[in-house]
Design an enzyme around this catalytic site. Structure first.
Site: not given
Ligand code: DGL
Length: 276
Positions: A8-9, A40-41, A71-73, A150, A182-184
């Site tokens: 993941d990011s 990453y988004g 990570c979805n992104t 984060e 988003c996994t966060h």
């Molecule tokens: N955890 C990530 C996701 O699922 C991305 C968060 C990010 O880095 O913007 O999209």
């Protein structure tokens, strides 16, 4: 020996890692959190793809034969690309859980929280096209939320405000189901529920991803026989200061991990800084 790579990011994928470990405990896991590049988004699809490719190479060099893009992104930017590029590796990616949301919504109004890059990707559009026929979708990118998570900063008034800005308009529109794309974001579920109340469903895709990993392991004869022998090991890498990840882990999981630092070099080469 099956080794499962998870990346993941940042800390979002750790939630998936923890659930994988709980459900599939006999495996070895390697987690990579690209905290040097989080979030990453807001990055371009090309950039996210090149980070994902370098991390995939790193995980393959560490012996992983199945990689979970937690990570979805990164999935939106690179799942298809990575499958084409590394045909011998099994990939499990993530897509916003529109399908289960469509199945349970009564108001036919669904809210989706995800990053700008996830909403831009083809994967998102194809999920909406396939499943969201008679349902209205309301999107929000929750600007700043990934950073707050984060930083382990869930209790501040700023975080509450970010969530209110995203969720209150959705409540007003009559949304009865929210998809965490988003996994966060699962780390903020209880904070979201304070705003949403009990009647609005929140879909956390973690369980579905764990089920999918289990299915892929079975289908490819990679399932460990001694699943209940809790002997698998977990290696965690970050591309930032390990203290930063540990701080969040302590706040979010109330436990510490041994975390190694990796540095991005020229040509996106990854070097481990700690002696292994
Ligand atoms: N955890 C990530 C996701 O699922 C991305 C968060 C990010 O880095 O913007 O999209």
């Amino acid at each position: 020996m099956t080794k499962i790579g998870v990346f993941d990011s940042g800390v979002g994928g750790l939630w998936i890692l923890k659930n994988l470990q709980d459900e599939l405990p006999g495996y070895d896991y390697i987690f990579f959190g690209d905290q040097g590049h989080v979030p990453y988004g807001s990055r371009s699809i090309e950039e996210i793809r090149s980070f994902s490719e370098a991390i995939t190479n790193f995980l393959i060099n560490k012996g992983c034969n199945i990689i979970v893009i937690a990570c979805n992104t990164a999935s939106a930017a690179s799942l298809k690309y990575l499958r084409d590029k590394f045909p011998k590796i099994l990939f499990v990616g993530m897509e916003p859980a529109i399908k289960p949301a469509v199945e349970i919504t009564n108001t036919k109004k669904v809210g989706v929280l995800a990053t700008p890059a996830t909403f831009q990707g083809e994967l998102y559009n194809s999920v909406v096209e396939r499943f969201a026929h008679d349902v209205e979708i309301f999107k929000d990118t929750c600007p700043g939320l990934v950073k707050k998570i984060e930083d382990g900063d869930l209790d501040s008034s700023e975080t509450h405000l970010i969530l209110e800005k995203a969720l209150l308009p959705m409540i007003e529109k009559g949304v009865d189901t929210i998809v965490l794309g988003c996994t966060h974001y699962p780390f903020a579920i209880s904070k979201m529920k304070e705003i949403l109340g009990e009647k609005i469903n929140v879909i956390d895709p973690t369980e579905a991803v764990v089920r999918q990993v289990s299915r892929v392991l079975e289908e490819n004869n990679l399932a460990n026989e001694k699943l209940l022998d809790n002997s698998g090991c977990v290696d965690i890498y970050t591309s930032s200061d390990p203290a930063r990840m540990n701080y969040v882990l302590l706040k979010l999981f109330k436990s510490c991990f041994d975390i190694k630092r990796v540095e991005w070099g020229e040509d996106l080469k990854l070097t481990i800084l700690d002696n292994e």
